[in-house]
Write a protein that holds these residues in place. Structure first.
Motif, PDB file in Angstrom:
ATOM      1  N   GLN A 233       9.300  28.630  47.759  1.00 52.14           N
ATOM      2  CA  GLN A 233      10.341  28.822  46.748  1.00 52.14           C
ATOM      3  C   GLN A 233      11.316  27.640  46.686  1.00 52.14           C
ATOM      4  O   GLN A 233      12.154  27.563  45.784  1.00 52.14           O
ATOM      5  CB  GLN A 233      11.111  30.125  47.007  1.00 52.14           C
ATOM      6  CG  GLN A 233      11.867  30.180  48.327  1.00 52.14           C
ATOM      7  CD  GLN A 233      11.050  30.816  49.440  1.00 52.14           C
ATOM      8  OE1 GLN A 233       9.867  30.536  49.577  1.00 52.14           O
ATOM      9  NE2 GLN A 233      11.685  31.693  50.222  1.00 52.14           N
ATOM     10  N   THR A 234      11.204  26.714  47.648  1.00 51.99           N
ATOM     11  CA  THR A 234      12.096  25.546  47.635  1.00 51.99           C
ATOM     12  C   THR A 234      11.596  24.439  46.714  1.00 51.99           C
ATOM     13  O   THR A 234      12.322  23.471  46.465  1.00 51.99           O
ATOM     14  CB  THR A 234      12.241  24.962  49.056  1.00 51.99           C
ATOM     15  OG1 THR A 234      10.942  24.566  49.533  1.00 51.99           O
ATOM     16  CG2 THR A 234      12.853  25.968  50.008  1.00 51.99           C
ATOM     17  N   ILE A 235      10.380  24.563  46.208  1.00 49.71           N
ATOM     18  CA  ILE A 235       9.825  23.501  45.353  1.00 49.71           C
ATOM     19  C   ILE A 235      10.708  23.226  44.138  1.00 49.71           C
ATOM     20  O   ILE A 235      11.026  22.062  43.847  1.00 49.71           O
ATOM     21  CB  ILE A 235       8.380  23.846  44.932  1.00 49.71           C
ATOM     22  CG1 ILE A 235       7.458  23.784  46.156  1.00 49.71           C
ATOM     23  CG2 ILE A 235       7.891  22.892  43.844  1.00 49.71           C
ATOM     24  CD1 ILE A 235       6.029  24.203  45.874  1.00 49.71           C
ATOM     25  N   PRO A 236      11.153  24.258  43.391  1.00 50.74           N
ATOM     26  CA  PRO A 236      12.043  23.973  42.258  1.00 50.74           C
ATOM     27  C   PRO A 236      13.350  23.302  42.684  1.00 50.74           C
ATOM     28  O   PRO A 236      13.899  22.473  41.946  1.00 50.74           O
ATOM     29  CB  PRO A 236      12.303  25.360  41.658  1.00 50.74           C
ATOM     30  CG  PRO A 236      11.151  26.197  42.103  1.00 50.74           C
ATOM     31  CD  PRO A 236      10.812  25.694  43.463  1.00 50.74           C
ATOM     32  N   VAL A 237      13.847  23.652  43.873  1.00 54.34           N
ATOM     33  CA  VAL A 237      15.083  23.035  44.364  1.00 54.34           C
ATOM     34  C   VAL A 237      14.857  21.545  44.618  1.00 54.34           C
ATOM     35  O   VAL A 237      15.659  20.701  44.209  1.00 54.34           O
ATOM     36  CB  VAL A 237      15.562  23.727  45.660  1.00 54.34           C
ATOM     37  CG1 VAL A 237      16.820  23.044  46.191  1.00 54.34           C
ATOM     38  CG2 VAL A 237      15.823  25.208  45.408  1.00 54.34           C
ATOM     39  N   LEU A 238      13.762  21.224  45.285  1.00 57.66           N
ATOM     40  CA  LEU A 238      13.451  19.823  45.568  1.00 57.66           C
ATOM     41  C   LEU A 238      13.300  19.031  44.271  1.00 57.66           C
ATOM     42  O   LEU A 238      13.806  17.909  44.144  1.00 57.66           O
ATOM     43  CB  LEU A 238      12.174  19.730  46.405  1.00 57.66           C
ATOM     44  CG  LEU A 238      12.287  20.259  47.842  1.00 57.66           C
ATOM     45  CD1 LEU A 238      10.907  20.423  48.467  1.00 57.66           C
ATOM     46  CD2 LEU A 238      13.140  19.332  48.694  1.00 57.66           C
ATOM     47  N   ARG A 239      12.621  19.619  43.313  1.00 56.13           N
ATOM     48  CA  ARG A 239      12.429  18.928  42.035  1.00 56.13           C
ATOM     49  C   ARG A 239      13.744  18.752  41.288  1.00 56.13           C
ATOM     50  O   ARG A 239      13.947  17.748  40.600  1.00 56.13           O
ATOM     51  CB  ARG A 239      11.423  19.699  41.183  1.00 56.13           C
ATOM     52  CG  ARG A 239       9.989  19.541  41.674  1.00 56.13           C
ATOM     53  CD  ARG A 239       9.010  20.344  40.864  1.00 56.13           C
ATOM     54  NE  ARG A 239       7.638  20.053  41.274  1.00 56.13           N
ATOM     55  CZ  ARG A 239       6.600  20.829  41.011  1.00 56.13           C
ATOM     56  NH1 ARG A 239       6.773  21.960  40.329  1.00 56.13           N
ATOM     57  NH2 ARG A 239       5.385  20.493  41.417  1.00 56.13           N
ATOM     58  N   SER A 240      14.641  19.714  41.436  1.00 55.38           N
ATOM     59  CA  SER A 240      15.933  19.600  40.749  1.00 55.38           C
ATOM     60  C   SER A 240      16.760  18.445  41.294  1.00 55.38           C
ATOM     61  O   SER A 240      17.646  17.932  40.617  1.00 55.38           O
ATOM     62  CB  SER A 240      16.717  20.914  40.884  1.00 55.38           C
ATOM     63  OG  SER A 240      17.190  21.096  42.216  1.00 55.38           O
ATOM     64  N   PHE A 241      16.446  18.019  42.528  1.00 57.73           N
ATOM     65  CA  PHE A 241      17.123  16.870  43.127  1.00 57.73           C
ATOM     66  C   PHE A 241      16.390  15.556  42.834  1.00 57.73           C
ATOM     67  O   PHE A 241      16.760  14.507  43.352  1.00 57.73           O
ATOM     68  CB  PHE A 241      17.247  17.058  44.643  1.00 57.73           C
ATOM     69  CG  PHE A 241      18.443  17.876  45.058  1.00 57.73           C
ATOM     70  CD1 PHE A 241      19.603  17.258  45.513  1.00 57.73           C
ATOM     71  CD2 PHE A 241      18.414  19.255  44.983  1.00 57.73           C
ATOM     72  CE1 PHE A 241      20.706  18.011  45.897  1.00 57.73           C
ATOM     73  CE2 PHE A 241      19.509  20.022  45.368  1.00 57.73           C
ATOM     74  CZ  PHE A 241      20.665  19.399  45.822  1.00 57.73           C
ATOM     75  N   GLY A 242      15.338  15.635  42.028  1.00 56.79           N
ATOM     76  CA  GLY A 242      14.602  14.427  41.668  1.00 56.79           C
ATOM     77  C   GLY A 242      13.455  14.092  42.589  1.00 56.79           C
ATOM     78  O   GLY A 242      12.906  12.991  42.527  1.00 56.79           O
ATOM     79  N   MET A 243      13.053  15.025  43.451  1.00 55.78           N
ATOM     80  CA  MET A 243      11.933  14.790  44.365  1.00 55.78           C
ATOM     81  C   MET A 243      10.688  15.449  43.784  1.00 55.78           C
ATOM     82  O   MET A 243      10.280  16.532  44.192  1.00 55.78           O
ATOM     83  CB  MET A 243      12.260  15.331  45.757  1.00 55.78           C
ATOM     84  CG  MET A 243      13.473  14.660  46.385  1.00 55.78           C
ATOM     85  SD  MET A 243      13.994  15.405  47.947  1.00 55.78           S
ATOM     86  CE  MET A 243      12.606  14.989  48.991  1.00 55.78           C
ATOM     87  N   GLY A 244      10.070  14.764  42.831  1.00 55.21           N
ATOM     88  CA  GLY A 244       8.955  15.359  42.107  1.00 55.21           C
ATOM     89  C   GLY A 244       7.599  15.167  42.747  1.00 55.21           C
ATOM     90  O   GLY A 244       6.689  15.966  42.545  1.00 55.21           O
ATOM     91  N   CYS A 245       7.420  14.085  43.543  1.00 52.18           N
ATOM     92  CA  CYS A 245       6.089  13.789  44.088  1.00 52.18           C
ATOM     93  C   CYS A 245       5.923  14.442  45.457  1.00 52.18           C
ATOM     94  O   CYS A 245       5.777  13.772  46.482  1.00 52.18           O
ATOM     95  CB  CYS A 245       5.865  12.287  44.175  1.00 52.18           C
ATOM     96  SG  CYS A 245       7.206  11.370  44.939  1.00 52.18           S
ATOM     97  N   LEU A 246       5.938  15.768  45.478  1.00 50.07           N
ATOM     98  CA  LEU A 246       5.907  16.490  46.747  1.00 50.07           C
ATOM     99  C   LEU A 246       4.531  16.475  47.400  1.00 50.07           C
ATOM    100  O   LEU A 246       4.399  16.798  48.571  1.00 50.07           O
ATOM    101  CB  LEU A 246       6.355  17.939  46.514  1.00 50.07           C
ATOM    102  CG  LEU A 246       7.753  18.089  45.895  1.00 50.07           C
ATOM    103  CD1 LEU A 246       8.056  19.551  45.633  1.00 50.07           C
ATOM    104  CD2 LEU A 246       8.804  17.479  46.800  1.00 50.07           C
ATOM    105  N   GLY A 247       3.505  16.123  46.655  1.00 49.54           N
ATOM    106  CA  GLY A 247       2.165  16.111  47.222  1.00 49.54           C
ATOM    107  C   GLY A 247       1.723  14.747  47.704  1.00 49.54           C
ATOM    108  O   GLY A 247       0.570  14.577  48.091  1.00 49.54           O
ATOM    109  N   CYS A 248       2.609  13.758  47.692  1.00 51.04           N
ATOM    110  CA  CYS A 248       2.201  12.413  48.102  1.00 51.04           C
ATOM    111  C   CYS A 248       1.958  12.378  49.609  1.00 51.04           C
ATOM    112  O   CYS A 248       2.488  13.203  50.355  1.00 51.04           O
ATOM    113  CB  CYS A 248       3.235  11.375  47.687  1.00 51.04           C
ATOM    114  SG  CYS A 248       4.681  11.296  48.739  1.00 51.04           S
ATOM    115  N   PRO A 249       1.147  11.431  50.094  1.00 49.82           N
ATOM    116  CA  PRO A 249       0.812  11.384  51.518  1.00 49.82           C
ATOM    117  C   PRO A 249       2.025  11.314  52.437  1.00 49.82           C
ATOM    118  O   PRO A 249       1.980  11.817  53.558  1.00 49.82           O
ATOM    119  CB  PRO A 249      -0.028  10.100  51.629  1.00 49.82           C
ATOM    120  CG  PRO A 249      -0.622   9.926  50.281  1.00 49.82           C
ATOM    121  CD  PRO A 249       0.425  10.409  49.322  1.00 49.82           C
ATOM    122  N   SER A 250       3.105  10.708  51.977  1.00 47.11           N
ATOM    123  CA  SER A 250       4.286  10.572  52.833  1.00 47.11           C
ATOM    124  C   SER A 250       4.869  11.928  53.212  1.00 47.11           C
ATOM    125  O   SER A 250       5.467  12.081  54.276  1.00 47.11           O
ATOM    126  CB  SER A 250       5.353   9.738  52.122  1.00 47.11           C
ATOM    127  OG  SER A 250       4.896   8.432  51.886  1.00 47.11           O
TER     128      SER A 250
END
Length: 358
Positions: free
Chosen positions: A304-321
């Motif tokens: 459920q934190t995914i929308p929160v992360l995206r709202s802060f501009g962190m859209g590439c949550l699936g990147c290797p980093s």
């Protein structure tokens, strides 16, 4: 007869059209060159196409116009003939990218200068990436170079297309100079022993053990490097110190992108890294999200934190980093206040579960 420096395109209703692809080292292009592209395409009825090799193609040209287009552009073709080194693909590295670990532009442009259009047993593709995200696709290149915190890793034998093959790691933690020496050995060995086959096919034919042992033996013999633990430790520390110093200086304008204004890799004296908090192990359900929590763990335990992360501009949550990066490090890279982010994340969890993680 196909015009010099052109490729025949699909024949429609008996009509033949051609495409040309000028060489753009590293994919960098000045505004005045872009204007030449646009003017030539408009003048001769061509269509501009961005290629996967970081080049710009002009297609839809008539045979009689090809020579004039080259004259108007004043550029050289990207490819001399089929069996040669193609344009080196590279990422922005530390000069532009917030995740860059090494100077991929400097290394990539030097490799382009040394090897572009060099004759080979088959076509050869080289990629240089400044971090593990591998935007230059180093794992599917004949020779791939990947930047890490400790230097450069060199991969060989990758390819895509009809017979895809992942590259294999040949050597790790090399300096800039060592990468150049190792690639010189790889290229020469391939030229001497390869047949009409890609590097990966060559490796499969003679075996990885023979290829790697031969190449590394030649590399060690030519470099004359001592491999004792003390000497190796000194070399690694010297390399780290040199790279750290380079990161805190203004980036030198590269030959391919010279302009009136220099591009800074980062402000002088400003650190490019955030200190990682001591990690306490994988995040468990009911535990609060803290600065050392790994991004992928947060998403796994609290989706459920995914929308929160995206709202802060962190859209590439699936990147290797994300698989090994703390939320504090990610926040620093994205220029986000870590305390504000942690509050929002934990509040988001509480709103979904009805209770705040303890």
């Amino acid at each position: 007869m196909i015009p010099i420096g052109a490729n025949l395109q699909k024949i429609r209703n008996g009509k033949r059209t051609y495409a040309i692809t000028p060489h753009l080292p590293g994919g960098f292009v000045k505004p005045e060159i872009l204007r030449k592209y646009a003017d030539a395409a408009e003048k001769y009825g061509g269509v501009l196409k961005l290629t996967s090799a970081q080049r710009i193609m002009i297609t839809g040209l008539k045979a009689e116009d090809v020579e004039h287009v080259w004259a108007d552009l004043g550029m050289q073709p990207a490819m001399g003939f089929a069996n040669c080194v193609r344009s080196i693909k590279l990422c922005p590295g530390i000069a532009f990218c917030k995740r860059g670990k090494q100077d991929s532009i400097k290394l990539g442009l030097e490799l382009d200068r040394l090897y572009h259009k060099k004759e080979m047993p088959s076509r050869m593709k080289i990629g240089v990436a400044g971090c593990q995200n591998s935007c230059a696709e180093v794992h599917i290149k004949d020779i791939g170079v990947l930047g890490t915190d400790n230097g450069w890793d060199v991969y060989v034998g990758g390819s895509c297309g009809a017979h895809p093959r992942l590259a294999q790691k040949l050597r790790s933690d090399l300096t800039y100079e060592e990468v150049l020496r190792l690639i010189a050995v790889i290229v020469r060995y391939y030229q001497q022993h390869g047949e009409i086959e890609r590097v990966g096919e060559f490796i499969d034919r003679i075996g990885w053990e023979r290829f790697s042992s031969d190449v590394l033996a030649l590399y060690e013999a030519e470099s004359g490097r001592e491999t004792g633990c003390g000497r190796e430790a000194e070399r690694v520390e010297a390399m780290k110190s040199s790279e750290a110093t380079a990161r805190n200086k203004e980036a030198t304008p590269y030959e391919a992108v010279k302009s009136d204004k220099a591009v800074n890799s980062n402000k002088a004296g400003e650190s490019t890294k955030v200190a990682e908090p001591a990690h306490r192990g994988p995040l468990a359900a009911s535990e609060p999200i803290q600065a050392d929590s790994i991004v992928s763990d947060i998403i796994r335990v609290y989706p459920q934190t995914i929308p929160v992360l995206r709202s802060f501009g962190m859209g590439c949550l699936g990147c290797p980093s994300a698989t090994g990066e703390s939320i504090a490090k990610a926040a620093d890279i994205h220029g986000i206040d870590i305390q504000a982010l942690l509050r929002a994340l934990n509040e988001g969890v509480a709103n979904q579960t009805g209770s705040r993680p303890e």
